[in-house]
Scaffold this active site. Structure first.
Site, PDB file in Angstrom:
ATOM      1  N   LYS A  14       0.897  -1.247   0.037  1.00  0.00           N
ATOM      2  CA  LYS A  14      -0.058   0.056   0.223  1.00  0.00           C
ATOM      3  C   LYS A  14       0.703   1.131  -0.032  1.00  0.00           C
ATOM      4  O   LYS A  14       0.488   2.304  -0.830  1.00  0.00           O
ATOM      5  CB  LYS A  14      -0.992   0.094   1.351  1.00  0.00           C
ATOM      6  CG  LYS A  14      -1.908  -1.056   1.138  1.00  0.00           C
ATOM      7  CD  LYS A  14      -2.870  -1.085   2.385  1.00  0.00           C
ATOM      8  CE  LYS A  14      -2.218  -1.187   3.933  1.00  0.00           C
ATOM      9  NZ  LYS A  14      -1.880  -2.399   4.259  1.00  0.00           N
ATOM     10  N   ARG A  89      -9.935   0.322   8.147  1.00  0.00           N
ATOM     11  CA  ARG A  89      -9.567  -0.884   8.527  1.00  0.00           C
ATOM     12  C   ARG A  89     -10.758  -1.865   9.082  1.00  0.00           C
ATOM     13  O   ARG A  89     -10.571  -2.918   9.294  1.00  0.00           O
ATOM     14  CB  ARG A  89      -8.350  -1.098   9.199  1.00  0.00           C
ATOM     15  CG  ARG A  89      -7.232  -1.275   8.557  1.00  0.00           C
ATOM     16  CD  ARG A  89      -6.159  -0.958   9.767  1.00  0.00           C
ATOM     17  NE  ARG A  89      -4.623  -1.742   9.345  1.00  0.00           N
ATOM     18  CZ  ARG A  89      -3.543  -1.008   8.784  1.00  0.00           C
ATOM     19  NH1 ARG A  89      -3.787   0.380   8.736  1.00  0.00           N
ATOM     20  NH2 ARG A  89      -2.523  -1.586   8.686  1.00  0.00           N
ATOM     21  N   ARG A 128      11.349  -6.281   5.244  1.00  0.00           N
ATOM     22  CA  ARG A 128      11.145  -4.743   5.737  1.00  0.00           C
ATOM     23  C   ARG A 128      11.664  -4.671   7.164  1.00  0.00           C
ATOM     24  O   ARG A 128      12.374  -3.530   7.290  1.00  0.00           O
ATOM     25  CB  ARG A 128       9.710  -4.261   5.563  1.00  0.00           C
ATOM     26  CG  ARG A 128       9.668  -3.044   5.964  1.00  0.00           C
ATOM     27  CD  ARG A 128       8.195  -2.539   5.665  1.00  0.00           C
ATOM     28  NE  ARG A 128       7.273  -2.829   6.620  1.00  0.00           N
ATOM     29  CZ  ARG A 128       6.056  -2.693   6.585  1.00  0.00           C
ATOM     30  NH1 ARG A 128       5.376  -2.354   5.612  1.00  0.00           N
ATOM     31  NH2 ARG A 128       5.338  -2.887   7.727  1.00  0.00           N
ATOM     32  N   ARG A 134      10.661  -0.800  12.672  1.00  0.00           N
ATOM     33  CA  ARG A 134       9.217  -0.880  13.131  1.00  0.00           C
ATOM     34  C   ARG A 134       9.073  -1.974  14.278  1.00  0.00           C
ATOM     35  O   ARG A 134       9.490  -2.945  13.967  1.00  0.00           O
ATOM     36  CB  ARG A 134       8.156  -1.077  12.034  1.00  0.00           C
ATOM     37  CG  ARG A 134       7.833   0.456  11.350  1.00  0.00           C
ATOM     38  CD  ARG A 134       7.034   0.005  10.031  1.00  0.00           C
ATOM     39  NE  ARG A 134       5.733  -0.657  10.686  1.00  0.00           N
ATOM     40  CZ  ARG A 134       4.581  -0.567   9.831  1.00  0.00           C
ATOM     41  NH1 ARG A 134       4.334  -0.025   8.660  1.00  0.00           N
ATOM     42  NH2 ARG A 134       3.490  -1.224  10.391  1.00  0.00           N
ATOM     43  N   ARG A 145      -1.012  -9.494  12.911  1.00  0.00           N
ATOM     44  CA  ARG A 145      -1.367  -8.357  11.958  1.00  0.00           C
ATOM     45  C   ARG A 145      -2.288  -9.210  10.881  1.00  0.00           C
ATOM     46  O   ARG A 145      -3.429  -8.435  10.618  1.00  0.00           O
ATOM     47  CB  ARG A 145      -0.411  -7.385  11.572  1.00  0.00           C
ATOM     48  CG  ARG A 145       0.068  -6.459  12.549  1.00  0.00           C
ATOM     49  CD  ARG A 145       1.341  -6.100  12.407  1.00  0.00           C
ATOM     50  NE  ARG A 145       1.525  -5.264  11.128  1.00  0.00           N
ATOM     51  CZ  ARG A 145       2.584  -5.078  10.687  1.00  0.00           C
ATOM     52  NH1 ARG A 145       3.789  -5.785  10.957  1.00  0.00           N
ATOM     53  NH2 ARG A 145       2.645  -4.372   9.483  1.00  0.00           N
TER      54      ARG A 145
HETATM   55  P1  AMP Z   1       0.335   0.517   9.054  1.00  0.00           P
HETATM   56  O1  AMP Z   1       1.475   1.427   9.058  1.00  0.00           O
HETATM   57  O2  AMP Z   1      -1.061   0.913   7.858  1.00  0.00           O
HETATM   58  O3  AMP Z   1       0.768  -0.964   8.693  1.00  0.00           O
HETATM   59  O4  AMP Z   1      -0.479   0.379  10.447  1.00  0.00           O
HETATM   60  C1  AMP Z   1       0.355   0.145  11.582  1.00  0.00           C
HETATM   61  C2  AMP Z   1      -0.405  -0.044  12.871  1.00  0.00           C
HETATM   62  O5  AMP Z   1      -1.276   1.124  13.134  1.00  0.00           O
HETATM   63  C3  AMP Z   1      -1.673  -1.039  12.672  1.00  0.00           C
HETATM   64  O6  AMP Z   1      -1.092  -2.449  12.793  1.00  0.00           O
HETATM   65  C4  AMP Z   1      -2.610  -0.589  13.778  1.00  0.00           C
HETATM   66  O7  AMP Z   1      -1.889  -0.868  14.928  1.00  0.00           O
HETATM   67  C5  AMP Z   1      -2.404   0.749  13.554  1.00  0.00           C
HETATM   68  N1  AMP Z   1      -3.327   1.514  12.627  1.00  0.00           N
HETATM   69  C6  AMP Z   1      -3.061   1.939  11.476  1.00  0.00           C
HETATM   70  N2  AMP Z   1      -4.322   2.391  10.913  1.00  0.00           N
HETATM   71  C7  AMP Z   1      -5.319   1.667  11.327  1.00  0.00           C
HETATM   72  C8  AMP Z   1      -6.707   2.002  11.394  1.00  0.00           C
HETATM   73  N3  AMP Z   1      -7.229   2.543  10.176  1.00  0.00           N
HETATM   74  N4  AMP Z   1      -7.531   1.369  12.315  1.00  0.00           N
HETATM   75  C9  AMP Z   1      -7.005   0.822  13.600  1.00  0.00           C
HETATM   76  N5  AMP Z   1      -5.722   0.691  13.519  1.00  0.00           N
HETATM   77  C10 AMP Z   1      -4.570   1.378  12.726  1.00  0.00           C
END
Ligand code: AMP
Length: 187
Positions: A14, A89, A128, A134, A145
């Protein structure tokens, strides 16, 4: 004005594809994951709340993330379009987004759903993790996840199918091959 959702499991590309869309179309980018990571590194109250969920591979609660998204959207310069990366999400988040965009006279024009199989996601995320720094890019949290994606996030596909904006994209091949498919879908 276009509102695009880029969707898919963790590791589906993404962020990578968002960068390419921004470069070509000049859209603004909203990544809720990035917003949360900035809050955490700035040690804000919100960051402190979110940190535990993220480290455990869980979603941040809807109320919290919907507020964050709303204030981020308010601050985002939007001339040609906005790309939502990592939001929605859950189905309640998709409903909240529809309400927010309606107030602006818009709606999600296209939901690009990147499709990548399980083993490929794991290997991409482990790779990654070697350089991302991270705390959630480790095998245990990655598996969590992906499971959370299947339980809570995948149902969002049905929401956009019903809206008529769901567009599956094969998420394997080179970055450029995947981007070509996206460009076609964006018309
Ligand atoms: P990402 O960078 O999109 O992989 O997001 C990393 C983490 O942030 C996720 O595993 C969630 O814990 C949290 N997170 C990001 N976006 C959302 C969302 N829309 N709803 C809930 N948690 C989120």
């Amino acid at each position: 004005m276009k509102y695009i959702v880029i969707f898919g499991p963790p590791g589906s590309g993404k962020g990578t594809q968002s960068d390419k869309i921004i470069e070509k179309y000049g859209f603004s980018h909203i990544s809720t994951g990035e917003v949360l990571r900035t809050e955490i590194s700035d040690n804000t109250p919100l960051g402190k709340k979110a940190d535990t969920f993220i480290q455990n591979g869980q979603l941040v609660p809807d109320e919290l993330i919907v507020d964050i998204l709303a204030s981020t959207l308010d601050k985002t310069k939007a001339d040609t379009g906005v790309i939502f990366d990592g939001f929605p999400r859950t189905t309640p988040q998709a409903e909240a987004l529809r309400t927010m965009l309606k107030k602006r006279g818009g709606d999600v024009n296209l939901m690009l759903s990147l499709e990548v199989e399980h083993q490929e996601l794991i290997s991409r995320l482990l790779k990654r993790g070697e350089s991302s720094g991270r705390t959630d890019d480790n095998l245990e949290t990655i598996e969590k996840r992906i499971a959370v994606y299947h339980e809570q996030t995948a149902p969002v596909i049905k929401f956009y199918e019903a809206e008529g904006t769901y567009c599956p994209i094969k998420g394997t091949g080179t970055v450029d091959e995947i981007f070509e498919r996206i460009v076609k879908a964006l018309g």
